[in-house]
Scaffold this motif. Sequence first.
Motif, PDB file in Angstrom:
ATOM      1  N   HIS A 289      72.074  13.303  29.747  1.00 57.39           N
ATOM      2  CA  HIS A 289      70.766  13.355  30.397  1.00 57.39           C
ATOM      3  C   HIS A 289      69.806  14.301  29.693  1.00 57.39           C
ATOM      4  N   TYR A 290      70.312  15.485  29.261  1.00 56.88           N
ATOM      5  CA  TYR A 290      69.403  16.543  28.814  1.00 56.88           C
ATOM      6  C   TYR A 290      69.311  16.725  27.296  1.00 56.88           C
ATOM      7  N   LEU A 291      70.330  16.309  26.550  1.00 55.46           N
ATOM      8  CA  LEU A 291      70.275  16.527  25.094  1.00 55.46           C
ATOM      9  C   LEU A 291      69.014  15.947  24.458  1.00 55.46           C
ATOM     10  N   PRO A 292      68.637  14.700  24.756  1.00 55.55           N
ATOM     11  CA  PRO A 292      67.420  14.169  24.111  1.00 55.55           C
ATOM     12  C   PRO A 292      66.155  14.926  24.483  1.00 55.55           C
ATOM     13  N   GLU A 293      66.170  15.636  25.620  1.00 50.24           N
ATOM     14  CA  GLU A 293      64.992  16.374  26.064  1.00 50.24           C
ATOM     15  C   GLU A 293      64.861  17.749  25.419  1.00 50.24           C
ATOM     16  N   CYS A 294      65.931  18.251  24.846  1.00 53.65           N
ATOM     17  CA  CYS A 294      65.866  19.598  24.238  1.00 53.65           C
ATOM     18  C   CYS A 294      66.351  19.576  22.793  1.00 53.65           C
ATOM     19  N   MET A 295      65.939  18.538  22.063  1.00 48.56           N
ATOM     20  CA  MET A 295      66.360  18.379  20.674  1.00 48.56           C
ATOM     21  C   MET A 295      65.905  19.493  19.732  1.00 48.56           C
ATOM     22  N   PRO A 296      64.773  20.187  19.983  1.00 52.71           N
ATOM     23  CA  PRO A 296      64.415  21.268  19.047  1.00 52.71           C
ATOM     24  C   PRO A 296      65.493  22.342  18.895  1.00 52.71           C
TER      25      PRO A 296
END
Length: 444
Positions: A289-296
């Motif tokens: 759920h969250y990895l793509p949202e915090c890629m930086p």
Amino acid sequence: MSHQMFEWLREHRITEVECIVPDMTGVARGKIVPKDKFVSEAEMRLPEAVLIQTVTGDYPDDSMLDLTDPDMVLKPDPDSLRFVPWATDPTAQLIFDAFRADGSPVEVAPRSVLRRVLQLYTDKGWAPVVAPEMEFYLLSPNPDPDIPLAPPIGRTGRAEFGRRSYAIDAVNEFDPLFEDIYDYCHAQNLEVDTLIHEIGTAQMEINFLHGNALDLCDQVFLFKRTVREAAFRHNMYATFMAKPMEGEPGSAMHIHQSVTDIETGKNLFSNPDGSSSEMFLHFIGGLQHYLPECMPFFAPYVNSYRRLSRYTAAPTNVEWGYDNRTVGLRVPHSSPAARRVENRVPGVDVNPYIAMAATLACGYLGIVNKIKPRDPLASDAYELPFQFPRGTEEALERLSRCHDVAEVLGPRFVKMFIGMKEKEFAEYFRVISPWERRFLLLHV
């Protein structure tokens, strides 16, 4: 200073101490202090701005910092005391934690960010267990950044060519270098394990033994310095860029993760009957759920996104599967006691403290919010749609909207990290590339 630290310095006749603070890019900042001055001084100070320098040494907007630009009070972590084995004179290195004048942690320091996440696990009676895998390239010296990189000359007098994946003789080409790397690691108590030749030309991988997340991040942070220094000694470069060479695969820092019970030490990813637990599935659900949202945090530079492309041994999604290397989240075959998730998304160019904090934060949110994962994938995930941001701008925009992760990592830290990365991208965007001059100069 503790009596134990003083005795260690005296016993080993240390003459200098490298006082190190990891910044947000993973660069070692700090001071080199004569041993006698280090022993006599009560504390060390540096401005908070040191933490948010871009990789070029610039700074984001002034509004990110306290207008008075206050000093941080730096306190050494005694557990981080180690030799600097490549130094000419007896030298120690020591990693410092950052505090404010009132004794509270500086929340934007990378070690503080990781400690914040680990405390959330501790409060639940849990302890994460991690094991990083580090890929890197060996290169011929390259003082001119306008010239493409090339592999180094090995003991046969020839540069490596073609694919030498897992080839023992290809590793032995650089045996004197790896002898030094292992000696340096042993001198610093860096618990490295397996060495293999990876897919790329002169691309290597060294794995670490599993253990405590903060200690492993310290080891990874020091390992990068160690490999670079050893390579210099053998007239080579070692690079931890995510994608240093055109036509070659990128380099990753895969992170194996599990969660244990603090009191019993049992792996909470497995039920007593050996089956996978709900916590295990929810941890994976949080990562999805969250990895793509915090890629930086996992792809911190413009170069990082060159690695994340199809058919280059890098993931393009956050699907999961059992012993499936085409997905972003691999579950290796193991005993129930060793059940774990391998996050294959981070590049080796990450700040280890921040990447570790972020991946554990995603898993934690999955557990506490009981996020269910999609079904495991048993086919080739490279054929599936791309699930990550396409580049730095999109990634930073998505991170700025991901309030759940910001609450776990710290809102001020996330805001300052985004500001630093926006400054780096602005600097990059001003540069006109050779591709543009080649194809656009006289053709458009």
